[in-house]
Design a protein around this motif. Sequence first.
Motif, mmCIF file in Angstrom:
data_model
loop_
_atom_site.group_PDB
_atom_site.id
_atom_site.type_symbol
_atom_site.label_atom_id
_atom_site.label_comp_id
_atom_site.label_asym_id
_atom_site.label_seq_id
_atom_site.Cartn_x
_atom_site.Cartn_y
_atom_site.Cartn_z
ATOM 1 N N VAL A 83 0.861 -1.181 0.000
ATOM 2 C CA VAL A 83 0.000 0.000 0.000
ATOM 3 C C VAL A 83 0.899 1.233 0.000
ATOM 4 C CG1 VAL A 83 -1.797 1.285 1.226
ATOM 5 C CG2 VAL A 83 -1.767 -1.219 1.334
ATOM 6 N N ARG A 84 0.662 2.108 -0.954
ATOM 7 C CA ARG A 84 1.348 3.403 -0.996
ATOM 8 C C ARG A 84 0.282 4.477 -0.898
ATOM 9 N NH1 ARG A 84 6.543 3.382 -4.868
ATOM 10 N NH2 ARG A 84 7.238 1.272 -4.434
ATOM 11 N N ALA A 85 0.477 5.386 0.051
ATOM 12 C CA ALA A 85 -0.527 6.420 0.278
ATOM 13 C C ALA A 85 0.110 7.590 1.013
ATOM 14 C CB ALA A 85 -1.673 5.861 1.110
ATOM 15 N N LEU A 130 -2.903 5.572 10.057
ATOM 16 C CA LEU A 130 -2.922 4.841 8.790
ATOM 17 C C LEU A 130 -2.592 3.367 8.990
ATOM 18 C CD1 LEU A 130 -3.065 4.647 5.693
ATOM 19 C CD2 LEU A 130 -0.644 5.302 5.648
ATOM 20 N N LEU A 131 -1.522 3.078 9.706
ATOM 21 C CA LEU A 131 -1.121 1.687 9.898
ATOM 22 C C LEU A 131 -2.211 0.897 10.628
ATOM 23 C CD1 LEU A 131 1.078 -0.383 9.444
ATOM 24 C CD2 LEU A 131 2.133 0.359 11.586
ATOM 25 N N HIS A 132 -2.832 1.513 11.606
ATOM 26 C CA HIS A 132 -3.927 0.853 12.330
ATOM 27 C C HIS A 132 -5.102 0.554 11.397
ATOM 28 C CE1 HIS A 132 -6.849 -0.113 15.431
ATOM 29 N NE2 HIS A 132 -7.651 0.753 14.857
ATOM 30 N N ARG A 133 -5.473 1.520 10.569
ATOM 31 C CA ARG A 133 -6.601 1.314 9.654
ATOM 32 C C ARG A 133 -6.306 0.195 8.656
ATOM 33 N NH1 ARG A 133 -6.182 6.899 9.381
ATOM 34 N NH2 ARG A 133 -5.656 6.827 7.164
ATOM 35 N N ALA A 172 5.620 -7.646 8.154
ATOM 36 C CA ALA A 172 5.340 -6.350 7.540
ATOM 37 C C ALA A 172 6.621 -5.548 7.446
ATOM 38 C CB ALA A 172 4.299 -5.586 8.351
ATOM 39 N N ARG A 173 6.668 -4.711 6.441
ATOM 40 C CA ARG A 173 7.732 -3.715 6.294
ATOM 41 C C ARG A 173 7.022 -2.381 6.157
ATOM 42 N NH1 ARG A 173 11.279 -7.175 2.198
ATOM 43 N NH2 ARG A 173 12.233 -8.520 3.753
ATOM 44 N N VAL A 174 7.249 -1.524 7.102
ATOM 45 C CA VAL A 174 6.529 -0.259 7.165
ATOM 46 C C VAL A 174 7.532 0.871 6.983
ATOM 47 C CG1 VAL A 174 5.085 1.188 8.630
ATOM 48 C CG2 VAL A 174 4.859 -1.293 8.736
ATOM 49 N N GLY A 175 7.208 1.780 6.089
ATOM 50 C CA GLY A 175 8.113 2.891 5.857
ATOM 51 C C GLY A 175 7.378 4.184 5.571
ATOM 52 N N THR A 176 7.940 5.281 6.080
ATOM 53 C CA THR A 176 7.395 6.607 5.821
ATOM 54 C C THR A 176 8.549 7.514 5.418
ATOM 55 O OG1 THR A 176 5.669 6.287 7.488
ATOM 56 C CG2 THR A 176 6.093 8.536 6.778
ATOM 57 N N LEU A 177 8.371 8.218 4.332
ATOM 58 C CA LEU A 177 9.361 9.173 3.877
ATOM 59 C C LEU A 177 8.622 10.477 3.606
ATOM 60 C CD1 LEU A 177 12.259 9.811 3.090
ATOM 61 C CD2 LEU A 177 11.735 9.011 0.790
ATOM 62 N N GLU A 185 5.862 12.812 3.587
ATOM 63 C CA GLU A 185 4.408 12.659 3.723
ATOM 64 C C GLU A 185 3.886 11.396 3.065
ATOM 65 O OE1 GLU A 185 2.553 16.207 2.323
ATOM 66 O OE2 GLU A 185 3.591 17.474 3.758
ATOM 67 N N SER A 186 4.780 10.534 2.587
ATOM 68 C CA SER A 186 4.372 9.320 1.882
ATOM 69 C C SER A 186 4.658 8.083 2.715
ATOM 70 C CB SER A 186 5.101 9.197 0.548
ATOM 71 O OG SER A 186 4.792 10.293 -0.278
ATOM 72 N N ALA A 187 3.708 7.167 2.723
ATOM 73 C CA ALA A 187 3.869 5.888 3.414
ATOM 74 C C ALA A 187 3.902 4.775 2.381
ATOM 75 C CB ALA A 187 2.717 5.666 4.385
ATOM 76 N N ARG A 188 4.776 3.809 2.634
ATOM 77 C CA ARG A 188 4.832 2.603 1.803
ATOM 78 C C ARG A 188 4.881 1.432 2.766
ATOM 79 N NH1 ARG A 188 9.574 -0.245 -1.097
ATOM 80 N NH2 ARG A 188 8.431 -1.778 -2.316
ATOM 81 N N ASP A 189 3.783 0.723 2.864
ATOM 82 C CA ASP A 189 3.648 -0.381 3.800
ATOM 83 C C ASP A 189 3.442 -1.674 3.020
ATOM 84 O OD1 ASP A 189 3.770 1.532 5.814
ATOM 85 O OD2 ASP A 189 1.594 1.753 5.906
#
Length: 84
Positions: free
Chosen positions: A20-22, A28-31, A46-51, A53-57
Amino acid sequence: ADPVVRVRVQPRPRGARVEVRAADSPGLLHRLARALADADLDVEGARVGTLGESARDVFFVRGGAAAADPEALRARLTAAATPP
């Protein structure tokens, strides 16, 4: 304009890889995790990343829903990734 949400579901032999990219937003991660749980999927990793204002989970999930109906899962995650 609404932020762009991209969801990719890749079925695998034992489950699926879900990316998911958003735009990042509080909760966000909880939703996303709640949407996966509501789809009766188990998150194995899971691999969770934020750069900025963008998240790539990326989630590695098990369960039949991802492979059986990836479009429904994509729609569920897109709705979850859209800020309230």
